[in-house]
Design a protein around this motif. Sequence first.
Motif, PDB file in Angstrom:
ATOM      1  N   GLY A   1       0.544  -1.153   0.373  1.00 27.14           N
ATOM      2  CA  GLY A   1      -0.016   0.096  -0.142  1.00 27.14           C
ATOM      3  C   GLY A   1       0.909   1.124   0.392  1.00 27.14           C
ATOM      4  O   GLY A   1       0.781   1.783  -0.935  1.00 27.14           O
TER       5      GLY A   1
ATOM      6  N   GLU B   1       9.550   3.873   6.482  1.00 26.91           N
ATOM      7  CA  GLU B   1       9.694   2.999   6.437  1.00 26.91           C
ATOM      8  C   GLU B   1      10.759   2.059   7.237  1.00 26.91           C
ATOM      9  O   GLU B   1      11.904   2.441   7.593  1.00 26.91           O
ATOM     10  CB  GLU B   1       9.957   2.557   5.053  1.00 26.91           C
TER      11      GLU B   1
ATOM     12  N   ARG C   1      -4.825 -11.640   6.532  1.00 26.90           N
ATOM     13  CA  ARG C   1      -4.027 -11.276   5.127  1.00 26.90           C
ATOM     14  C   ARG C   1      -3.444 -12.769   4.521  1.00 26.90           C
ATOM     15  O   ARG C   1      -3.626 -13.401   4.258  1.00 26.90           O
ATOM     16  CB  ARG C   1      -2.512  -9.793   5.162  1.00 26.90           C
TER      17      ARG C   1
ATOM     18  N   TYR D   1      12.816  -5.126   1.638  1.00 29.29           N
ATOM     19  CA  TYR D   1      11.062  -5.922   1.709  1.00 29.29           C
ATOM     20  C   TYR D   1      11.487  -7.088   0.869  1.00 29.29           C
ATOM     21  O   TYR D   1      11.357  -7.087   0.292  1.00 29.29           O
ATOM     22  CB  TYR D   1      10.189  -4.506   0.975  1.00 29.29           C
TER      23      TYR D   1
HETATM   24  P1  FAD Z   1       2.799  -5.246   3.644  1.00 25.20           P
HETATM   25  O1  FAD Z   1       3.222  -5.004   3.151  1.00 25.20           O
HETATM   26  O2  FAD Z   1       2.690  -5.649   5.060  1.00 25.20           O
HETATM   27  O3  FAD Z   1       3.664  -3.328   4.293  1.00 25.20           O
HETATM   28  C1  FAD Z   1       3.687  -2.507   5.573  1.00 25.20           C
HETATM   29  C2  FAD Z   1       5.007  -2.234   5.465  1.00 25.20           C
HETATM   30  O4  FAD Z   1       5.012  -0.876   6.972  1.00 25.20           O
HETATM   31  C3  FAD Z   1       6.424  -3.207   6.481  1.00 25.20           C
HETATM   32  O5  FAD Z   1       7.338  -2.461   5.284  1.00 25.20           O
HETATM   33  C4  FAD Z   1       6.275  -3.048   7.450  1.00 25.20           C
HETATM   34  O6  FAD Z   1       8.014  -2.963   7.629  1.00 25.20           O
HETATM   35  C5  FAD Z   1       6.102  -0.854   7.675  1.00 25.20           C
HETATM   36  N1  FAD Z   1       5.967  -0.890   9.220  1.00 25.20           N
HETATM   37  C6  FAD Z   1       4.687  -1.364   9.335  1.00 25.20           C
HETATM   38  N2  FAD Z   1       4.895  -0.326  11.049  1.00 25.20           N
HETATM   39  C7  FAD Z   1       5.729   0.567  10.659  1.00 25.20           C
HETATM   40  C8  FAD Z   1       6.125   1.353  11.446  1.00 25.20           C
HETATM   41  N3  FAD Z   1       5.413   1.457  12.646  1.00 25.20           N
HETATM   42  N4  FAD Z   1       7.123   2.101  11.168  1.00 25.20           N
HETATM   43  C9  FAD Z   1       7.732   2.288   9.782  1.00 25.20           C
HETATM   44  N5  FAD Z   1       6.986   1.117   9.306  1.00 25.20           N
HETATM   45  C10 FAD Z   1       6.387   0.704   9.918  1.00 25.20           C
HETATM   46  N6  FAD Z   1      -1.017 -10.772  -1.365  1.00 25.20           N
HETATM   47  C11 FAD Z   1      -1.840 -10.742  -2.746  1.00 25.20           C
HETATM   48  O7  FAD Z   1      -2.205  -9.840  -3.178  1.00 25.20           O
HETATM   49  N7  FAD Z   1      -1.333 -11.707  -3.671  1.00 25.20           N
HETATM   50  C12 FAD Z   1      -1.006 -12.877  -2.821  1.00 25.20           C
HETATM   51  O8  FAD Z   1      -0.681 -14.289  -4.048  1.00 25.20           O
HETATM   52  C13 FAD Z   1      -0.409 -12.928  -1.645  1.00 25.20           C
HETATM   53  N8  FAD Z   1      -0.021 -13.602  -0.981  1.00 25.20           N
HETATM   54  C14 FAD Z   1       0.122 -14.075   0.377  1.00 25.20           C
HETATM   55  C15 FAD Z   1       0.446 -15.431   0.508  1.00 25.20           C
HETATM   56  C16 FAD Z   1       1.213 -15.175   1.909  1.00 25.20           C
HETATM   57  C17 FAD Z   1       2.096 -16.115   2.746  1.00 25.20           C
HETATM   58  C18 FAD Z   1       1.296 -14.033   3.030  1.00 25.20           C
HETATM   59  C19 FAD Z   1       1.062 -13.687   4.650  1.00 25.20           C
HETATM   60  C20 FAD Z   1       0.066 -12.345   2.236  1.00 25.20           C
HETATM   61  C21 FAD Z   1      -0.097 -12.967   0.598  1.00 25.20           C
HETATM   62  N9  FAD Z   1      -0.600 -11.702   0.534  1.00 25.20           N
HETATM   63  C22 FAD Z   1      -1.165 -12.020  -0.787  1.00 25.20           C
HETATM   64  C23 FAD Z   1      -1.453 -10.095   1.356  1.00 25.20           C
HETATM   65  C24 FAD Z   1      -0.197  -9.063   1.284  1.00 25.20           C
HETATM   66  O9  FAD Z   1       1.108  -9.977   2.018  1.00 25.20           O
HETATM   67  C25 FAD Z   1      -0.437  -8.336   2.303  1.00 25.20           C
HETATM   68  O10 FAD Z   1      -2.049  -8.581   1.853  1.00 25.20           O
HETATM   69  C26 FAD Z   1      -0.160  -6.805   1.717  1.00 25.20           C
HETATM   70  O11 FAD Z   1       1.856  -6.753   1.720  1.00 25.20           O
HETATM   71  C27 FAD Z   1      -0.724  -5.355   2.561  1.00 25.20           C
HETATM   72  O12 FAD Z   1      -0.024  -4.536   2.231  1.00 25.20           O
HETATM   73  P2  FAD Z   1       0.447  -3.243   3.479  1.00 25.20           P
HETATM   74  O13 FAD Z   1       1.338  -2.284   2.577  1.00 25.20           O
HETATM   75  O14 FAD Z   1      -0.833  -3.494   4.149  1.00 25.20           O
HETATM   76  O15 FAD Z   1       1.375  -4.463   4.458  1.00 25.20           O
END
Ligand code: FAD
Length: 394
Positions: free
Chosen positions: A13, A35, A161, A40
């Motif tokens: 995101g 971050e 997730r 990542y």
């Molecule tokens: P994230 O990608 O987790 O990013 C959050 C970031 O914020 C991280 O880098 C973290 O270090 C950082 N962060 C958190 N708190 C802080 C803080 N306080 N200060 C600084 N940095 C911080 N999705 C798909 O679309 N297709 C798939 O095939 C798929 N397969 C998956 C398989 C598995 C096994 C898993 C576990 C998940 C899968 N997903 C898949 C889901 C997907 O990985 C997540 O839904 C997605 O990463 C969510 O994005 P996000 O930006 O919300 O969070």
Amino acid sequence: GKPKVVVIGGGAGGGTVAHQLASDAGDALDITLIEQNEEYTTCFFSNLYLGNFRTFDSITHNWDALTAMGVKKVTGKATGIDTSAKTVQLDDGSTHAYDRLVVAPGIDLIYDSVPGYSEADSEIAPHAWQAGPQTKLLKEKLDALEDGDQIVMVPPPNPYRCPPGPYERVSMMAHVLKEKGFREARIVILDPKPKFSKQGLFSEGWEKEYPGMVEWIGPDIHGGIKNVDAKAGTVETDFDTFEGALLNIVPAQKAGEIATAAGLTDDSGFCPIDAESMRSTMDENIFVIGDACIAGDMPKSAFSANSQAKVAANAIRADLTDARKFPARYANTCWSLIATDNDVKVGAQYAPADGKITSTASFISQTGEDPAIRAANYDESVAWYEAITKDIFG
Ligand code: FAD
């Protein structure tokens, strides 16, 4: 100076929103990405790494291309948000002022949602639901198994997730055991849910590709997890005690801690948003995207997070520049690899309706399908991975 946009979290995101704003309004906006990590590793395709379809390097990325586009990447952990002063505090004591803030921290695990399990136990019985060292640990333990060993997986309760993720993982672990020629190895899934995503497709796939190897047991049969003993390698339920040479325990989930600390969550542990813009309903200067938000009918996925990021980026440009706000439209597809060239998918399109992100059309793979369709799905998923990682990391 230019209006300031701060993004917390550089994942699916947050990375997308920073990239999108830098591409479309880089001259008009001052963009900072906070971050905590230097690199990542994608959870998406981490199951394919377990299954030997991907290297660890190929699922690991950085933000260098975004910084080359003018995004200021700050490596540090956001520990607080002062919503009246409009500043973010970091663990090193520094503060960053914003006009608009995007909160995209992903999930935190509620370790004690599984009786007996703890964060320390994850070093023995990995969850690997946040990618990186945990993913490598699970892979090492999988590769060390011998014929006759049993894997016990405890998937999470909803919402979490990647709804099909645990079952794709089981498929990839079964694939590795089968490739080694193991005949007596078993995988038992002790699910807290009575049903799961793409269940008919996975059940058919396990039967066909890994006959006798995978057993799924729902809560009506195992009666609930009573205790996980990571050191002993046992999972105790109401009816039985299951022994595993490898335990893969995935606890319940909530929005990343910073969202809770800033008062952006409701009783569900996730963040309510306005379906037209991804704006927090708790604070008009803050947007919450990805796994941390409550996105109506959308599953928590990287595809969803990327789609939500584009709506938020458009709303932020409309707030801070003379850009036009377009009606919000969202999409998701989740591919799951069951075995070589046997890939199933589920997906939908969404639009706001009655204040909620609502599914307007959907599709799902069929049982008994032509293998050529499954192989084409796999090719499509590989192309998607290339495209989305470019969209996130530049
Ligand atoms: P994230 O990608 O987790 O990013 C959050 C970031 O914020 C991280 O880098 C973290 O270090 C950082 N962060 C958190 N708190 C802080 C803080 N306080 N200060 C600084 N940095 C911080 N999705 C798909 O679309 N297709 C798939 O095939 C798929 N397969 C998956 C398989 C598995 C096994 C898993 C576990 C998940 C899968 N997903 C898949 C889901 C997907 O990985 C997540 O839904 C997605 O990463 C969510 O994005 P996000 O930006 O919300 O969070």
